[in-house]
Design a protein around this motif. Sequence first.
Motif, PDB file in Angstrom:
ATOM      1  N   LEU A   1      56.298  78.298  21.240  1.00 25.90           N
ATOM      2  CA  LEU A   1      56.227  76.977  21.146  1.00 25.90           C
ATOM      3  C   LEU A   1      57.077  76.536  20.472  1.00 25.90           C
ATOM      4  O   LEU A   1      58.034  77.114  20.190  1.00 25.90           O
ATOM      5  N   ARG A   2      57.055  75.347  20.558  1.00 28.77           N
ATOM      6  CA  ARG A   2      58.697  74.314  19.372  1.00 28.77           C
ATOM      7  C   ARG A   2      57.947  74.262  18.340  1.00 28.77           C
ATOM      8  O   ARG A   2      56.565  74.380  18.255  1.00 28.77           O
ATOM      9  N   ARG A   3      59.183  73.819  17.535  1.00 28.27           N
ATOM     10  CA  ARG A   3      59.062  74.741  16.040  1.00 28.27           C
ATOM     11  C   ARG A   3      58.587  73.004  15.952  1.00 28.27           C
ATOM     12  O   ARG A   3      59.540  72.164  16.506  1.00 28.27           O
ATOM     13  N   PRO A   4      58.339  72.959  14.355  1.00 27.65           N
ATOM     14  CA  PRO A   4      58.752  71.176  13.602  1.00 27.65           C
ATOM     15  C   PRO A   4      60.335  71.058  12.834  1.00 27.65           C
ATOM     16  O   PRO A   4      60.532  72.540  12.517  1.00 27.65           O
ATOM     17  N   GLU A   5      60.799  69.448  12.644  1.00 27.90           N
ATOM     18  CA  GLU A   5      61.587  70.166  12.038  1.00 27.90           C
ATOM     19  C   GLU A   5      61.598  70.749  10.599  1.00 27.90           C
ATOM     20  O   GLU A   5      62.892  71.231  10.341  1.00 27.90           O
ATOM     21  N   SER A   6      60.355  70.844   9.823  1.00 30.51           N
ATOM     22  CA  SER A   6      60.461  71.098   8.617  1.00 30.51           C
ATOM     23  C   SER A   6      59.259  71.467   7.577  1.00 30.51           C
ATOM     24  O   SER A   6      58.244  70.911   8.442  1.00 30.51           O
ATOM     25  N   GLY A   7      59.172  71.916   6.598  1.00 31.83           N
ATOM     26  CA  GLY A   7      58.255  72.014   6.262  1.00 31.83           C
ATOM     27  C   GLY A   7      57.041  73.562   6.519  1.00 31.83           C
ATOM     28  O   GLY A   7      57.188  73.870   7.123  1.00 31.83           O
ATOM     29  N   PRO A   8      55.726  73.872   5.353  1.00 28.72           N
ATOM     30  CA  PRO A   8      55.438  74.882   6.173  1.00 28.72           C
ATOM     31  C   PRO A   8      54.444  74.908   6.688  1.00 28.72           C
ATOM     32  O   PRO A   8      54.375  73.090   7.910  1.00 28.72           O
ATOM     33  N   VAL A   9      54.302  76.035   7.458  1.00 28.83           N
ATOM     34  CA  VAL A   9      53.874  76.111   8.833  1.00 28.83           C
ATOM     35  C   VAL A   9      52.649  77.611   8.853  1.00 28.83           C
ATOM     36  O   VAL A   9      52.969  78.002   7.752  1.00 28.83           O
ATOM     37  N   ARG A  10      51.515  77.395   9.707  1.00 33.04           N
ATOM     38  CA  ARG A  10      50.614  78.269   9.478  1.00 33.04           C
ATOM     39  C   ARG A  10      50.326  78.258  10.900  1.00 33.04           C
ATOM     40  O   ARG A  10      50.156  78.084  11.957  1.00 33.04           O
ATOM     41  N   MET A  11      50.188  80.300  11.100  1.00 29.50           N
ATOM     42  CA  MET A  11      49.967  80.470  12.931  1.00 29.50           C
ATOM     43  C   MET A  11      48.410  80.723  12.766  1.00 29.50           C
ATOM     44  O   MET A  11      47.986  81.951  11.729  1.00 29.50           O
ATOM     45  N   VAL A  12      47.672  80.667  13.067  1.00 26.60           N
ATOM     46  CA  VAL A  12      46.491  81.615  13.737  1.00 26.60           C
ATOM     47  C   VAL A  12      46.723  81.732  15.158  1.00 26.60           C
ATOM     48  O   VAL A  12      46.423  81.369  16.004  1.00 26.60           O
ATOM     49  N   CYS A  13      46.090  83.081  15.270  1.00 29.30           N
ATOM     50  CA  CYS A  13      46.053  83.912  16.314  1.00 29.30           C
ATOM     51  C   CYS A  13      44.842  84.362  16.733  1.00 29.30           C
ATOM     52  O   CYS A  13      43.770  85.147  15.613  1.00 29.30           O
ATOM     53  N   ARG A  14      44.287  84.686  17.691  1.00 26.84           N
ATOM     54  CA  ARG A  14      42.618  84.470  18.235  1.00 26.84           C
ATOM     55  C   ARG A  14      42.320  85.385  19.135  1.00 26.84           C
ATOM     56  O   ARG A  14      43.335  85.154  20.378  1.00 26.84           O
ATOM     57  N   THR A  15      42.530  86.234  19.032  1.00 34.56           N
ATOM     58  CA  THR A  15      42.249  87.648  20.790  1.00 34.56           C
ATOM     59  C   THR A  15      40.786  87.831  20.632  1.00 34.56           C
ATOM     60  O   THR A  15      40.135  87.802  20.020  1.00 34.56           O
TER      61      THR A  15
END
Length: 153
Positions: free
Chosen positions: A127-141
Amino acid sequence: MSQPRWVPTDDALLASLGDATNAPPVSDRLVEAAKASFAWRTVDRDLELMSLVGDSALAGAAGVRGGAAGELRVLDFHSTVMSLELEVNDGFVMGQLIPMQTGHIELSTPDGLFAETDTDHTGCFRLRRPESGPVRMVCRTDSAELATEWTRL
């Protein structure tokens, strides 16, 4: 115990209700923010949380403000049913679901969904990433729905 303050007449009650309902208009941005926060009210109950258990930026870097520009960073998130291993560089986040399986990955910032993709049959994605700041990943299987802690990349 205090006594309730009663309005002496029906006209006074209607005037008081009219004052309460004549609030100034709210900006569209505030309304959208309220709706977005309401939509996330049960996210922790709906998604199992994956905890950050390893971060290469912290290994041996006590007292250091950050790694060299362009340096690869590795993050490991774990839960009872699945793990997520991430490699972060200047422009992208690459990762893999463990155990290997197909799924859907979403990367969100506080402003909402930033990027999403499906994994391949080995659980890998990019995935491309944001320049800055917090992120959260959601994984669905097929077997689980998990989210990472909010983390700065």
